[in-house]
Design a protein around this motif. Structure first.
Motif, PDB file in Angstrom:
ATOM      1  N   ALA A   6       8.716   7.279  -0.084  1.00 18.68           N
ATOM      2  CA  ALA A   6       8.548   5.883  -0.487  1.00 18.68           C
ATOM      3  C   ALA A   6       8.811   4.958   0.695  1.00 18.68           C
ATOM      4  O   ALA A   6       9.414   5.345   1.694  1.00 18.68           O
ATOM      5  CB  ALA A   6       9.480   5.552  -1.646  1.00 18.68           C
ATOM      6  N   ALA A   7       8.359   3.715   0.556  1.00 15.20           N
ATOM      7  CA  ALA A   7       8.459   2.765   1.662  1.00 15.20           C
ATOM      8  C   ALA A   7       9.888   2.305   1.899  1.00 15.20           C
ATOM      9  O   ALA A   7      10.284   2.062   3.036  1.00 15.20           O
ATOM     10  CB  ALA A   7       7.557   1.563   1.388  1.00 15.20           C
ATOM     11  N   THR A   8      10.663   2.145   0.849  1.00 16.26           N
ATOM     12  CA  THR A   8      12.045   1.688   0.973  1.00 16.26           C
ATOM     13  C   THR A   8      12.949   2.620   0.173  1.00 16.26           C
ATOM     14  O   THR A   8      12.483   3.422  -0.642  1.00 16.26           O
ATOM     15  CB  THR A   8      12.211   0.246   0.452  1.00 16.26           C
ATOM     16  N   PHE A   9      14.242   2.488   0.371  1.00 13.47           N
ATOM     17  CA  PHE A   9      15.193   3.306  -0.373  1.00 13.47           C
ATOM     18  C   PHE A   9      16.540   2.605  -0.383  1.00 13.47           C
ATOM     19  O   PHE A   9      16.828   1.763   0.467  1.00 13.47           O
ATOM     20  CB  PHE A   9      15.329   4.702   0.249  1.00 13.47           C
ATOM     21  N   ASP A  10      17.355   2.934  -1.369  1.00  9.62           N
ATOM     22  CA  ASP A  10      18.700   2.383  -1.437  1.00  9.62           C
ATOM     23  C   ASP A  10      19.708   3.468  -1.083  1.00  9.62           C
ATOM     24  O   ASP A  10      19.351   4.615  -0.775  1.00  9.62           O
ATOM     25  CB  ASP A  10      18.984   1.753  -2.804  1.00  9.62           C
ATOM     26  N   HIS A  32       9.005  -0.223  -8.361  1.00  9.13           N
ATOM     27  CA  HIS A  32       7.817   0.454  -8.891  1.00  9.13           C
ATOM     28  C   HIS A  32       6.951   1.071  -7.800  1.00  9.13           C
ATOM     29  O   HIS A  32       6.356   2.133  -8.001  1.00  9.13           O
ATOM     30  CB  HIS A  32       7.031  -0.490  -9.813  1.00  9.13           C
ATOM     31  N   ARG A  33       6.904   0.484  -6.619  1.00  7.65           N
ATOM     32  CA  ARG A  33       6.093   1.108  -5.565  1.00  7.65           C
ATOM     33  C   ARG A  33       6.780   2.352  -5.014  1.00  7.65           C
ATOM     34  O   ARG A  33       6.114   3.304  -4.585  1.00  7.65           O
ATOM     35  CB  ARG A  33       5.797   0.092  -4.471  1.00  7.65           C
ATOM     36  N   ARG A  74       0.797  -1.221   0.000  1.00 10.48           N
ATOM     37  CA  ARG A  74       0.000   0.000   0.000  1.00 10.48           C
ATOM     38  C   ARG A  74       0.827   1.267   0.000  1.00 10.48           C
ATOM     39  O   ARG A  74       0.320   2.332  -0.330  1.00 10.48           O
ATOM     40  CB  ARG A  74      -0.958   0.010   1.184  1.00 10.48           C
ATOM     41  N   GLY A  75       2.100   1.233   0.361  1.00 12.58           N
ATOM     42  CA  GLY A  75       2.904   2.445   0.396  1.00 12.58           C
ATOM     43  C   GLY A  75       2.287   3.450   1.334  1.00 12.58           C
ATOM     44  O   GLY A  75       2.062   3.174   2.507  1.00 12.58           O
ATOM     45  N   GLY A  82      19.325  -5.329  -0.301  1.00  9.97           N
ATOM     46  CA  GLY A  82      20.243  -4.212  -0.167  1.00  9.97           C
ATOM     47  C   GLY A  82      19.569  -2.878   0.056  1.00  9.97           C
ATOM     48  O   GLY A  82      20.249  -1.874   0.290  1.00  9.97           O
ATOM     49  N   ARG A  83      18.246  -2.840   0.000  1.00  9.44           N
ATOM     50  CA  ARG A  83      17.531  -1.607   0.304  1.00  9.44           C
ATOM     51  C   ARG A  83      17.324  -1.478   1.808  1.00  9.44           C
ATOM     52  O   ARG A  83      17.589  -2.403   2.564  1.00  9.44           O
ATOM     53  CB  ARG A  83      16.191  -1.573  -0.441  1.00  9.44           C
ATOM     54  N   PHE A  84      16.807  -0.317   2.203  1.00 10.12           N
ATOM     55  CA  PHE A  84      16.599  -0.026   3.614  1.00 10.12           C
ATOM     56  C   PHE A  84      15.144   0.371   3.839  1.00 10.12           C
ATOM     57  O   PHE A  84      14.462   0.864   2.936  1.00 10.12           O
ATOM     58  CB  PHE A  84      17.528   1.102   4.077  1.00 10.12           C
ATOM     59  N   ARG A  85      14.699   0.164   5.078  1.00 13.80           N
ATOM     60  CA  ARG A  85      13.314   0.467   5.428  1.00 13.80           C
ATOM     61  C   ARG A  85      13.254   0.986   6.846  1.00 13.80           C
ATOM     62  O   ARG A  85      13.871   0.426   7.751  1.00 13.80           O
ATOM     63  CB  ARG A  85      12.461  -0.804   5.304  1.00 13.80           C
TER      64      ARG A  85
END
Length: 743
Positions: free
Chosen positions: A328-332, A470-471, A127-128, A366-369
């Motif tokens: 956004a929900a996650t990021f790199d 994409h989210r 759902r973001g 490898g992304r972060f949340r």
């Protein structure tokens, strides 16, 4: 042209990393998009074969207590193991109380009970920023887990649910739907196989699932002994035993919430000299925040987060604050660097500090949340601490025209940097997939300063990167559209983003992104862009069965195209209009395709004209004028071959074969279909190859051709459909088993 294979576009200039002077318009320096992209190839399940998903997150720390909850789940499962029913449980409780850990532990202990596999869907990731998640997208995730390729996942939610039930009927599955916010998102995804079990976890609003047969379990905070055991496990039993009174007081201040206990335990573990007594005294004076540490409150653990946050060095602390504003929900690491204006090395150090402090979760890819509560805390800190005096300095990562005013606050500036970052990468991915496609946005200046991460030998496939991101891209689009000062960037990002949906049809997300882009283009007064985006919008609307809405968008698109004066844009809108009329009015469809053909011809857009002719020929054949269709299709075929578009030429060849069949010209039909199927196989367009082979087998069977050749065609088509998890595979298996090839 508007098809994914057609149109016009241009490549980007070779990358460099220097910038000086005054720049008019959006600019992204290569130093800003440092690190490029993050894309780690995951071990995705093989498609089309019987796979055993194993997706429920593992526990990373020792599980404490919850024996009663585990026993309750065991008791609910037992009757279903020996019967024909399906278990259904709903776990509810406040954020951070340990619902996910409880289900993970139970799944780990009972792995042998679910030989069909374990599926995990995180609705928070789906759902973001929106209030509810797309349950149709959740159904798609379940189908992918069971091996169904995107190409064969139905467009409608009802069809997805039917397919999910069929695929789960012979399996004993555990399905875990986590972070569910609306009860209606859950019941439709109950697996059908006897002995299967659906577990739903969310807030306190899941009670109505009892009407669907769910058994409800309230997950409560840990009791004192369990909470003390958790602290001892994380900090060392000797340390707890040395000051039991302070340890008990600390548990009381944390109210037994595992998320709070883990945060304070992480602080104690990271600082051996920090005593329990000192930490307890520190928490006790935070009366204003501790008053909000009641269960279910958004700020229930903010005091604990503040204690960890205050020990951060200035640079990690600032990154933490700014990522609380990230949309956004996650990021790199690349996004983090853009947000904070740091170089890659300093960004990595700051991310490591935040991860070590327990404020940031590093994901397997490898992304972060940021956990939802932590993200709220980070945003609050940013609102309070990002002083106006510091904000202008944070805007210098993007060079502005001297007459252009700087944003009044850091949040819009951060959003602009992140939006440009995603615009550049999405545009590069779009061009890497297909360069000669119709694009309204002129991004050469923007892309001239950005290294192309998709040009490297070991680069991910652009479609795969877009799917993984994409989210996040949609979250950035939403936030940028709300900002109101990024209209140009919004419609440009929406235009580039649509290439993903031509391959992976996330219909709800596709629709939303195009609606945002079209509205932004209208506000920016760019009629060509509005026409392009509204005509594209007609495609997901038609897939969703909203034909009148699609027609309205096409009417508006046509008016905008006329205002723009761009012949190719007008041709594109006409082509989309033809597709709309294909289903109800073949005559109007052919008129639209002829108009698209004429406009492309006048504009000297040869490839676009050829593809318009292809659609026109198919429409003529459908309308019963197969002889005229053959003439049209042959012309399109020759033009496409001249432009070395072998894939589209092969599709036209198949259409020629079908038209011959409609004229009872069997030999010509068989010859054209054989050639088309072979060319499609060479182009690795296996989905279209399978369609051609099935059509060929049907013609040969009706004409009493070689039965072994008929079987060979169907077996090859079955191989393709099974490899992609297509529902049509079952149909072909039945035909082959019965010795027939009609259909």
């Amino acid at each position: 042209m508007s098809t994914p294979e057609s149109g016009r576009g241009s490549g980007h200039i070779a990358a460099r990393n220097d910038l000086s002077g005054t720049i008019h318009g959006p600019v992204v320096q290569a130093a800003t998009i440092h690190g490029g992209i993050t894309y780690t190839v995951q071990q995705a399940p093989p498609t089309g074969v019987r796979v055993t998903p194993d997706e429920i997150p593992p526990l990373t720390v020792r599980f404490i207590n919850r024996t009663e909850g585990l026993a309750t789940l065991d008791g609910w499962l037992a009757p279903e193991e020996g019967g024909t029913g399906v278990g259904f449980a709903a776990l509810h409780g406040p954020p951070g109380v340990g619902k996910t850990a409880l289900v993970s532990r139970w799944a780990q202990q009972g792995r042998e009970r679910f030989p069909g596999g374990q599926i995990y869907v995180d609705f928070a990731a789906l759902r973001g920023e929106t209030a509810g998640a797309d349950v149709s997208e959740a159904a798609r995730c379940c189908l992918r887990s069971l091996g169904v390729d995107d190409a064969y996942i139905p467009a409608s939610f009802a069809d997805r649910v039917r397919l999910l039930r069929s695929l789960s009927a012979e399996r004993r599955l555990l399905v875990f739907l986590d972070n569910v916010s609306e009860p209606g998102q859950a019941a439709a995804l109950i697996p059908k196989g006897k002995g299967s079990f659906l577990v739903v976890a969310g807030g306190s609003g899941l009670g109505e699932l009892a009407l669907d047969g769910a058994r409800l379990m309230a997950v409560e905070p840990l009791d004192r002994d369990s909470a003390l055991e958790l602290l001892a496990e994380r900090c060392g039993a000797r340390r707890i035993a040395a000051d039991p009174a302070s340890a008990q007081r600390l548990v009381e201040l944390c109210d037994g919430l595992p998320v709070a206990l883990h945060v304070v335990a992480g602080r104690l573990a990271a600082r051996p000299r920090l005593t329990l007594a000192a930490l307890t005294a520190e928490l006790a004076v935070e009366s204003r925040r501790l008053a909000g540490m009641s269960l279910g409150k958004e700020r229930s653990v903010s005091a604990a987060f503040d204690l960890v946050y205050r020990e951060l060095a200035p640079e990690p602390a600032r990154l933490y604050r700014l990522m609380g504003w990230h949309p956004a929900a996650t990021f790199d690491a690349g996004v983090a660097a853009v947000a904070a204006g740091l170089d890659p090395e300093r960004t990595a150090d700051a991310l490591e500090a935040l991860t070590g402090a327990g404020l940031l979760e590093e994901m397997p890819d490898g992304r972060f949340r940021l956990h939802g509560l932590v993200r709220l805390h980070a945003g609050d800190r940013a609102t309070e601490e990002e002083a106006p005096a510091e904000r202008p300095a944070l805007l210098r990562r993007v060079t502005l025209h001297p007459t252009e005013e700087e944003a009044p606050a850091e949040r819009p500036a951060l959003l602009r940097r992140v939006t440009l970052h995603y615009l550049a990468l999405t545009a590069l991915a779009d061009r890497a997939i297909r360069l000669d496609r119709l694009r309204i946005a002129d991004l050469d200046q923007l892309l001239s300063t950005v290294p192309d991460p998709f040009a490297a030998p070991d680069a991910p496939r652009p479609v795969d990167w877009l799917e993984a991101e994409h989210r996040n891209i949609l979250g950035v689009l939403r936030a940028a559209a709300r900002e109101g000062t990024l209209r140009t960037e919004v419609w440009q990002l929406a235009e580039a983003f649509t290439v993903l949906f031509l391959h992976h049809r996330h219909l709800g997300d596709w629709r939303e992104s195009l609606e945002l882009g079209a509205a932004a283009a209208a506000e920016a007064l760019v009629p060509a862009a509005e026409a392009r985006l509204r005509s594209l919008l007609s495609r997901p609307l038609m897939d969703l069965g909203e034909y009148e809405a699609a027609r309205r968008e096409l009417d508006t698109a046509q008016a905008c195209a006329e205002v723009s004066g761009d012949l190719v844009v007008r041709a594109s809108v006409q082509e989309f209009s033809g597709r709309h009329w294909d289903r109800t009015d073949p005559v109007r469809a052919m008129e639209a395709y002829r108009s698209a053909l004429d406009l492309n011809t006048v504009a000297n857009e040869g490839r676009g004209a050829a593809i318009a002719a292809y659609f026109l020929g198919c429409a003529q054949d459908t309308a019963g004028d197969s002889r005229a269709a053959l003439e049209t299709l042959r012309g399109a075929h020759d033009q496409l071959l001249a432009r070395k578009d072998l894939r589209m030429a092969a599709r036209v060849r198949v259409a020629i074969g079908i038209a011959h069949d409609h004229l009872d010209e069997t030999d010509e039909a068989v010859r054209a279909l054989r050639e088309g199927a072979g060319a499609l196989r060479d182009q690795e367009a296996t989905h279209y190859e399978a369609q051609a082979l099935v059509a060929l087998a049907g013609i040969q069977e009706r004409s009493q051709g070689d039965t072994q050749e008929v079987r060979t065609h169907l077996e090859r088509a079955l191989e393709i459909y099974e490899a992609g998890g297509s529902p049509r595979a079952q149909e072909l298996r039945q035909r082959l088993a019965g010795g027939g090839a009609t259909g």
